[in-house]
Scaffold this active site. Structure first.
Site, PDB file in Angstrom:
ATOM      1  N   SER A   1     -35.697  10.218 -12.482  1.00 60.92           N
ATOM      2  CA  SER A   1     -34.867  10.092 -13.681  1.00 60.92           C
ATOM      3  C   SER A   1     -35.042  11.317 -14.584  1.00 60.92           C
ATOM      4  CB  SER A   1     -35.215   8.791 -14.404  1.00 60.92           C
ATOM      5  OG  SER A   1     -34.212   8.431 -15.317  1.00 60.92           O
TER       6      SER A   1
ATOM      7  N   ASP B   1     -27.420   2.158  -8.210  1.00 62.09           N
ATOM      8  CA  ASP B   1     -27.938   2.665  -9.486  1.00 62.09           C
ATOM      9  C   ASP B   1     -26.879   2.495 -10.577  1.00 62.09           C
ATOM     10  OD1 ASP B   1     -29.033   4.101 -11.615  1.00 62.09           O
ATOM     11  OD2 ASP B   1     -29.794   5.709 -10.340  1.00 62.09           O
TER      12      ASP B   1
ATOM     13  N   HIS C   1     -31.735   1.846 -10.009  1.00 62.74           N
ATOM     14  CA  HIS C   1     -32.308   3.069 -10.577  1.00 62.74           C
ATOM     15  C   HIS C   1     -33.839   3.096 -10.436  1.00 62.74           C
ATOM     16  CE1 HIS C   1     -32.350   6.639 -13.068  1.00 62.74           C
ATOM     17  NE2 HIS C   1     -33.231   6.094 -13.887  1.00 62.74           N
TER      18      HIS C   1
END
Length: 337
Positions: free
Chosen positions: A148, A278, A306
């Site tokens: 991320s 995601d 995610h």
């Protein structure tokens, strides 16, 4: 029954009851303390040791296991509002003889937080470089892993400090434009239009908002008790003001597409792992990276969101190990040729 025997049973029962009552009390009254103990125990069980490193007046907190050897060390960068312990689920499935380093990102957990610091993606990459130099991790090129926000930083780091990085794993990285808006991006736009940007979905302040965030980040539906949700919120609330400042910094024009702006400079063999479902950062970003990085291996995980590290830790660990083994095999073939 003999009185001594009865006393023995009473004492034994009392001894057992104390930790049980303490656990129940912690679960009901101090769930945040229970969460901290949980991470402490898990680190200890996996052999991860916590250390601090200083660069001038700046302090980095990190955990590590193993020592540098013939195989590359692995440095892991966590995502927005997380901490070094988020990697423990992956560490569990990695060999104990690998040298692993998990660092708290700038401003997070045990690493220095300063209002004067530069929390842009480029600024964070510079801080991580300072950390690497502090612990002399770059004596030999290392494998860099980021997820991320940490994936955005990892990609920029690999582009800006190519001599440090021998290979790269990006897990659902931020910093890329997308042709398809994710659920999270749509929510942000709605909040901007209604001028309620203070209600950022990734910064929960109630158990209900925490449950919504978990649903947003995970395809797998975890059944989390209300007390644990409260504990997770209690741990985060003191940091929410910083998280808001950081979030606005990394979505600003300076940082929003940092990885995209730097991806053509990445020369290290790169692995991209992305959850197909995601809802935070759309999976189409994987194709963007594959088209720009010459030696890029893409793995799309079905039925995964995610939070790849939490949802598919064994699979993720295996993919990283297979990637490193492949690179080792290629290096050996080149030497023999």
């Amino acid at each position: 029954m003999d009185l001594d025997v009865l006393n023995m049973f009473v004492i034994a029962g009392g001894t057992l009851a104390i930790p049980i009552l303490a656990f129940v009390a912690s679960f009901l009254l101090w769930p945040s303390a229970l969460i901290r103990i949980y991470y402490w125990y898990w680190r200890r069980a996996l052999g991860m040791q916590v250390r601090y490193a200083n660069y001038d007046d700046y302090q980095f907190c990190y955990s590590y296991r193993g020592r540098p050897g013939y195989r590359p060390s692995i440095l892991m960068l966590h995502g927005f509002s997380a901490h070094k312990d988020m990697w423990l689920s992956i560490v569990k499935f990695l060999p104990k003889n690998l040298h692993l380093v998990c660092v708290d990102m700038p401003g997070h957990e045990g690493t220095t937080r300063s209002d004067l610091d530069d929390y842009s993606i480029s600024g964070q990459a510079k801080r991580i470089h300072q950390f690497v130099e502090c612990i002399k991790l770059n004596r030999r090129p290392f494998h860099l892993v980021g997820t991320s926000m940490g994936g955005n930083v990892a990609g920029v780091y690999a582009a800006q400090y190519p001599e440090d990085v021998c290979s790269l794993t990006l897990i659902c990285p931020a910093g890329l434009p997308s042709t398809t808006d994710s659920k999270f991006i749509k929510q942000l736009r709605e909040l901007q239009e209604s001028k309620r940007i203070d209600r950022i979905p990734l910064i929960p302040s109630t158990p209900e908002e925490m449950a919504d965030m978990l649903k947003l980040c995970s395809y797998v539906r975890f059944k989390v008790p209300q007390q644990i949700l409260q504990g997770l919120v209690d741990v985060r609330i003191p940091h929410n003001e910083f998280y808001r400042k950081l979030f606005l910094e990394i979505v600003d024009e300076k940082s929003r597409h940092s990885l995209h702006e730097n991806m053509s400079k990445i020369k290290a063999p790169t692995q991209v792992i992305w959850g197909k479902q995601d809802q935070v950062l759309d999976v189409s970003g994987a194709n963007v990276l594959a088209s720009a990085i010459p030696d890029c291996h893409v793995y799309i995980l079905e039925n995964c969101g995610h939070s790849v590290v939490v949802e598919r830790p064994r699979k993720t660990a295996n993919l990283i190990l297979e990637f490193l083994a492949l690179l080792h095999s290629v290096d050996n073939n080149k030497k023999q040729a």
